[in-house]
Design a protein around this motif. Structure first.
Motif, PDB file in Angstrom:
ATOM      1  N   ALA A  44      31.497  -4.048   6.187  1.00 36.51           N
ATOM      2  CA  ALA A  44      31.931  -5.652   6.337  1.00 36.51           C
ATOM      3  C   ALA A  44      32.237  -6.154   5.083  1.00 36.51           C
ATOM      4  N   VAL A  45      31.361  -5.849   3.889  1.00 38.11           N
ATOM      5  CA  VAL A  45      31.855  -6.430   2.546  1.00 38.11           C
ATOM      6  C   VAL A  45      33.225  -5.690   2.009  1.00 38.11           C
ATOM      7  N   ARG A  46      33.162  -4.208   2.097  1.00 39.52           N
ATOM      8  CA  ARG A  46      34.569  -3.696   1.659  1.00 39.52           C
ATOM      9  C   ARG A  46      35.630  -4.150   2.391  1.00 39.52           C
ATOM     10  N   VAL A  47      35.611  -4.346   3.556  1.00 40.57           N
ATOM     11  CA  VAL A  47      36.755  -4.991   4.305  1.00 40.57           C
ATOM     12  C   VAL A  47      37.169  -6.082   3.751  1.00 40.57           C
ATOM     13  N   SER A  48      36.170  -7.234   3.533  1.00 41.80           N
ATOM     14  CA  SER A  48      36.303  -8.475   3.150  1.00 41.80           C
ATOM     15  C   SER A  48      36.946  -8.541   1.855  1.00 41.80           C
ATOM     16  N   GLU A  49      36.755  -7.614   0.851  1.00 37.77           N
ATOM     17  CA  GLU A  49      37.078  -7.653  -0.453  1.00 37.77           C
ATOM     18  C   GLU A  49      38.545  -6.570  -0.701  1.00 37.77           C
ATOM     19  N   ALA A  50      38.812  -5.859   0.296  1.00 40.48           N
ATOM     20  CA  ALA A  50      39.984  -5.021   0.245  1.00 40.48           C
ATOM     21  C   ALA A  50      41.276  -6.091   0.361  1.00 40.48           C
ATOM     22  N   ARG A  51      42.331  -5.577  -0.363  1.00 44.10           N
ATOM     23  CA  ARG A  51      43.538  -6.166   0.151  1.00 44.10           C
ATOM     24  C   ARG A  51      44.168  -5.417   1.344  1.00 44.10           C
ATOM     25  N   ARG A  52      45.056  -6.224   2.037  1.00 45.50           N
ATOM     26  CA  ARG A  52      45.459  -5.666   3.350  1.00 45.50           C
ATOM     27  C   ARG A  52      46.434  -4.484   3.330  1.00 45.50           C
TER      28      ARG A  52
ATOM     29  N   ASP B 133      42.222   1.945   1.203  1.00 44.69           N
ATOM     30  CA  ASP B 133      40.807   1.754   1.419  1.00 44.69           C
ATOM     31  C   ASP B 133      40.328   0.820   2.403  1.00 44.69           C
ATOM     32  N   ALA B 134      41.107  -0.309   2.515  1.00 45.85           N
ATOM     33  CA  ALA B 134      40.922  -1.476   3.596  1.00 45.85           C
ATOM     34  C   ALA B 134      40.871  -0.833   4.893  1.00 45.85           C
ATOM     35  N   ALA B 135      42.015  -0.098   5.396  1.00 49.84           N
ATOM     36  CA  ALA B 135      41.967   0.630   6.533  1.00 49.84           C
ATOM     37  C   ALA B 135      40.695   1.597   6.831  1.00 49.84           C
ATOM     38  N   TYR B 136      40.389   2.204   5.797  1.00 49.07           N
ATOM     39  CA  TYR B 136      39.291   3.431   6.176  1.00 49.07           C
ATOM     40  C   TYR B 136      37.895   2.505   6.104  1.00 49.07           C
ATOM     41  N   ALA B 137      37.822   1.495   5.421  1.00 48.58           N
ATOM     42  CA  ALA B 137      36.756   0.461   5.624  1.00 48.58           C
ATOM     43  C   ALA B 137      36.514  -0.163   6.966  1.00 48.58           C
ATOM     44  N   LEU B 138      37.643  -0.477   7.462  1.00 46.17           N
ATOM     45  CA  LEU B 138      37.712  -1.032   8.702  1.00 46.17           C
ATOM     46  C   LEU B 138      37.254  -0.215   9.893  1.00 46.17           C
TER      47      LEU B 138
END
Length: 120
Positions: free
Chosen positions: A81-89, A93-98
């Motif tokens: 959840a932290v990685r998703v909130s910190e990643a750019r859209r 990495d944001a898609a992976y974290a999501l």
């Protein structure tokens, strides 16, 4: 419990059989897989004890069954959840974290619906 009853091992809030079913469904997704799908599959594999490192933190599972314990599942869900909130859209990495987050949230019982292969 009677001697006729069997206990299905649990992974968080899900039975191990449901986790392996989720792995099979994720493996059937058409390739090439998106970052989201890699995140979902990484979370399922780690939770089932078939992948040595957690999808976000790369932590080794601490559970006695070869997979992570419930506390470790919850911690990994928070890390995702932290990685998703910190990643750019637009960040891969944001898609992976999501994907990892949604799979872990389902495993922990925070979500009732198992994540679909490709987010809509």
């Amino acid at each position: 419990m009677t001697s006729d009853e069997t206990t299905i091992p649990a992974v968080g809030a899900r039975g191990l059989d449901a986790v392996f079913e989720a792995i099979e469904a994720a493996n059937r997704s058409p390739q090439p897989w998106t970052g989201f799908e890699h995140g979902v599959l990484g979370a399922y594999r780690w939770a089932a004890g078939t992948q040595p490192g957690a999808p976000v933190t790369a932590a080794a599972p601490l559970g006695a069954s070869g997979g992570p314990c419930r506390a470790q599942l919850l911690a990994e869900c928070q890390a995702a959840a932290v990685r998703v909130s910190e990643a750019r859209r637009d960040d891969v990495d944001a898609a992976y974290a999501l994907g990892a987050y949604q799979a872990l949230a389902w495993l922990c019982g925070h979500e009732e619906d198992r994540p679909c292969s490709r987010p809509e």
